[in-house]
Design a protein around this motif. Structure first.
Motif, PDB file in Angstrom:
ATOM      1  N   PRO A 118       0.819  -1.217   0.000  1.00 43.81           N
ATOM      2  CA  PRO A 118       0.000   0.000   0.000  1.00 43.81           C
ATOM      3  C   PRO A 118       0.855   1.270   0.000  1.00 43.81           C
ATOM      4  N   ALA A 119       0.388   2.286  -0.697  1.00 41.79           N
ATOM      5  CA  ALA A 119       1.121   3.556  -0.777  1.00 41.79           C
ATOM      6  C   ALA A 119       1.377   4.144   0.606  1.00 41.79           C
ATOM      7  N   GLY A 120       0.492   3.893   1.559  1.00 47.31           N
ATOM      8  CA  GLY A 120       0.658   4.408   2.912  1.00 47.31           C
ATOM      9  C   GLY A 120       1.857   3.819   3.634  1.00 47.31           C
ATOM     10  N   GLN A 121       2.437   2.736   3.101  1.00 49.96           N
ATOM     11  CA  GLN A 121       3.639   2.158   3.689  1.00 49.96           C
ATOM     12  C   GLN A 121       4.912   2.799   3.152  1.00 49.96           C
ATOM     13  N   ILE A 122       4.767   3.704   2.188  1.00 49.27           N
ATOM     14  CA  ILE A 122       5.897   4.514   1.729  1.00 49.27           C
ATOM     15  C   ILE A 122       5.936   5.714   2.663  1.00 49.27           C
ATOM     16  N   LEU A 123       6.990   5.808   3.450  1.00 51.80           N
ATOM     17  CA  LEU A 123       7.087   6.865   4.451  1.00 51.80           C
ATOM     18  C   LEU A 123       8.099   7.917   4.048  1.00 51.80           C
ATOM     19  N   TYR A 124       7.844   9.150   4.449  1.00 51.61           N
ATOM     20  CA  TYR A 124       8.772  10.266   4.229  1.00 51.61           C
ATOM     21  C   TYR A 124       9.322  10.696   5.581  1.00 51.61           C
ATOM     22  N   VAL A 125      10.634  10.868   5.643  1.00 49.44           N
ATOM     23  CA  VAL A 125      11.262  11.433   6.837  1.00 49.44           C
ATOM     24  C   VAL A 125      12.087  12.641   6.406  1.00 49.44           C
ATOM     25  N   ASP A 126      11.984  13.713   7.170  1.00 48.85           N
ATOM     26  CA  ASP A 126      12.733  14.930   6.884  1.00 48.85           C
ATOM     27  C   ASP A 126      14.165  14.738   7.367  1.00 48.85           C
ATOM     28  N   THR A 127      15.125  15.062   6.517  1.00 50.59           N
ATOM     29  CA  THR A 127      16.536  14.943   6.865  1.00 50.59           C
ATOM     30  C   THR A 127      17.287  16.170   6.375  1.00 50.59           C
ATOM     31  N   ASP A 128      18.467  16.359   6.890  1.00 49.98           N
ATOM     32  CA  ASP A 128      19.312  17.505   6.562  1.00 49.98           C
ATOM     33  C   ASP A 128      19.871  17.361   5.148  1.00 49.98           C
ATOM     34  N   PRO A 129      19.579  18.278   4.225  1.00 51.90           N
ATOM     35  CA  PRO A 129      20.075  18.163   2.852  1.00 51.90           C
ATOM     36  C   PRO A 129      21.600  18.288   2.748  1.00 51.90           C
ATOM     37  N   ALA A 130      22.229  18.885   3.733  1.00 47.52           N
ATOM     38  CA  ALA A 130      23.685  19.048   3.688  1.00 47.52           C
ATOM     39  C   ALA A 130      24.410  17.719   3.860  1.00 47.52           C
ATOM     40  N   ILE A 131      23.713  16.714   4.382  1.00 46.67           N
ATOM     41  CA  ILE A 131      24.356  15.416   4.601  1.00 46.67           C
ATOM     42  C   ILE A 131      23.589  14.306   3.876  1.00 46.67           C
ATOM     43  N   ALA A 132      23.121  14.592   2.669  1.00 48.44           N
ATOM     44  CA  ALA A 132      22.338  13.621   1.908  1.00 48.44           C
ATOM     45  C   ALA A 132      23.186  12.468   1.365  1.00 48.44           C
ATOM     46  N   ASP A 133      24.467  12.703   1.118  1.00 55.23           N
ATOM     47  CA  ASP A 133      25.320  11.656   0.570  1.00 55.23           C
ATOM     48  C   ASP A 133      25.531  10.554   1.601  1.00 55.23           C
ATOM     49  N   THR A 134      25.602   9.322   1.137  1.00 51.85           N
ATOM     50  CA  THR A 134      25.584   8.145   2.002  1.00 51.85           C
ATOM     51  C   THR A 134      26.564   8.212   3.168  1.00 51.85           C
ATOM     52  N   GLY A 135      27.823   8.503   2.903  1.00 53.12           N
ATOM     53  CA  GLY A 135      28.828   8.519   3.972  1.00 53.12           C
ATOM     54  C   GLY A 135      28.487   9.492   5.081  1.00 53.12           C
ATOM     55  N   PHE A 165      25.569  10.841   5.648  1.00 53.71           N
ATOM     56  CA  PHE A 165      24.261  10.507   6.195  1.00 53.71           C
ATOM     57  C   PHE A 165      24.366   9.462   7.300  1.00 53.71           C
ATOM     58  N   VAL A 166      25.061   8.350   7.016  1.00 55.10           N
ATOM     59  CA  VAL A 166      25.161   7.300   8.033  1.00 55.10           C
ATOM     60  C   VAL A 166      26.058   7.720   9.190  1.00 55.10           C
ATOM     61  N   ALA A 167      27.034   8.587   8.937  1.00 52.08           N
ATOM     62  CA  ALA A 167      27.867   9.088  10.039  1.00 52.08           C
ATOM     63  C   ALA A 167      27.006   9.883  11.024  1.00 52.08           C
ATOM     64  N   HIS A 168      26.014  10.603  10.501  1.00 54.10           N
ATOM     65  CA  HIS A 168      25.144  11.424  11.350  1.00 54.10           C
ATOM     66  C   HIS A 168      23.984  10.633  11.960  1.00 54.10           C
ATOM     67  N   TYR A 169      23.288   9.847  11.132  1.00 52.32           N
ATOM     68  CA  TYR A 169      22.071   9.173  11.572  1.00 52.32           C
ATOM     69  C   TYR A 169      22.285   7.750  12.092  1.00 52.32           C
ATOM     70  N   GLY A 170      23.497   7.213  11.907  1.00 52.51           N
ATOM     71  CA  GLY A 170      23.799   5.888  12.439  1.00 52.51           C
ATOM     72  C   GLY A 170      24.317   4.928  11.388  1.00 52.51           C
ATOM     73  N   GLN A 171      25.434   4.286  11.691  1.00 51.85           N
ATOM     74  CA  GLN A 171      26.059   3.350  10.753  1.00 51.85           C
ATOM     75  C   GLN A 171      25.129   2.181  10.419  1.00 51.85           C
ATOM     76  N   GLY A 172      24.212   1.839  11.318  1.00 48.65           N
ATOM     77  CA  GLY A 172      23.283   0.746  11.058  1.00 48.65           C
ATOM     78  C   GLY A 172      22.434   0.970   9.823  1.00 48.65           C
ATOM     79  N   LEU A 173      22.241   2.227   9.436  1.00 46.65           N
ATOM     80  CA  LEU A 173      21.430   2.526   8.252  1.00 46.65           C
ATOM     81  C   LEU A 173      22.126   2.115   6.956  1.00 46.65           C
ATOM     82  N   LEU A 174      23.436   1.934   7.003  1.00 48.94           N
ATOM     83  CA  LEU A 174      24.148   1.543   5.786  1.00 48.94           C
ATOM     84  C   LEU A 174      23.605   0.220   5.255  1.00 48.94           C
ATOM     85  N   GLY A 175      23.303  -0.715   6.141  1.00 47.06           N
ATOM     86  CA  GLY A 175      22.757  -2.000   5.730  1.00 47.06           C
ATOM     87  C   GLY A 175      21.261  -1.993   5.497  1.00 47.06           C
TER      88      GLY A 175
END
Length: 184
Positions: free
Chosen positions: A37-54, A56-66
């Protein structure tokens, strides 16, 4: 609502915040007709300055890499013709451009598409390109590992914000092809 992955306390169903998405992504979410269902597609607001993977995960948590994936636009060349395609691979992997992608697209040579081309033709921001809302005539190659993830964090079409959706959704995007070993 709390997101199913990551430290995001304010996840919003994407159909409820279409204004936060680029036009092609908003249209894809609004018109979504898959089994997930489309309702299972979620949006989360994040800082655009750290959008690149490295960053992003350094800020929000290395666990997100996987638990995240990147959508990469490639240009496949054969006989003077160029075909653009998108590849969705786990963020911790490297896309096999000269192996799996080249063979699957039947190309002589495959390279990453120029940033300007990717941005112009997708209607999305560089660093936020997502598989939802890509041009319908592009091949969309999805690494099987992405579809097997319980939840996947990907770009939202902008550098600000990310989408989180069940992995199986990525196999349901119109035109998606599951490829084993796209990012070995």
């Amino acid at each position: 609502m709390r997101a199913p992955i990551g430290p995001f306390d304010n996840a919003v169903p994407a159909p409820d915040c279409l204004a936060e998405l680029t036009a092609p992504v908003a249209e894809a979410v609004a018109g979504w007709a898959g089994d997930v269902p489309a309702g299972q597609i979620l949006y989360v607001d994040t800082d655009p300055a750290i959008a690149d993977t490295g960053a992003f995960v350094a800020h929000y948590g290395q666990g997100l890499l996987g638990q995240s994936a990147n959508c990469v636009v490639v240009a496949a060349k054969r006989g003077g013709e160029v075909t653009l395609a998108a590849c969705v691979v786990p963020s911790g992997g490297r896309i096999d451009v000269n192996g799996a992608v080249r063979r699957h697209l039947g190309a002589r040579k495959v390279s990453f598409a120029p940033m300007e081309t990717a941005v112009e033709l997708t209607g999305m921001e560089y660093g936020g390109i997502t598989p939802l809302g890509l041009p319908a005539d592009w091949p969309l190659l999805v690494d099987e590992a992405v579809a097997d993830m319980p939840y996947v964090l990907v770009g939202s079409g902008r550098r600000r914000g990310k989408l989180i959706a069940p992995g199986k959704l990525f196999a349901e995007i119109p035109g998606a092809e599951l490829i084993e070993g796209l990012a070995p």
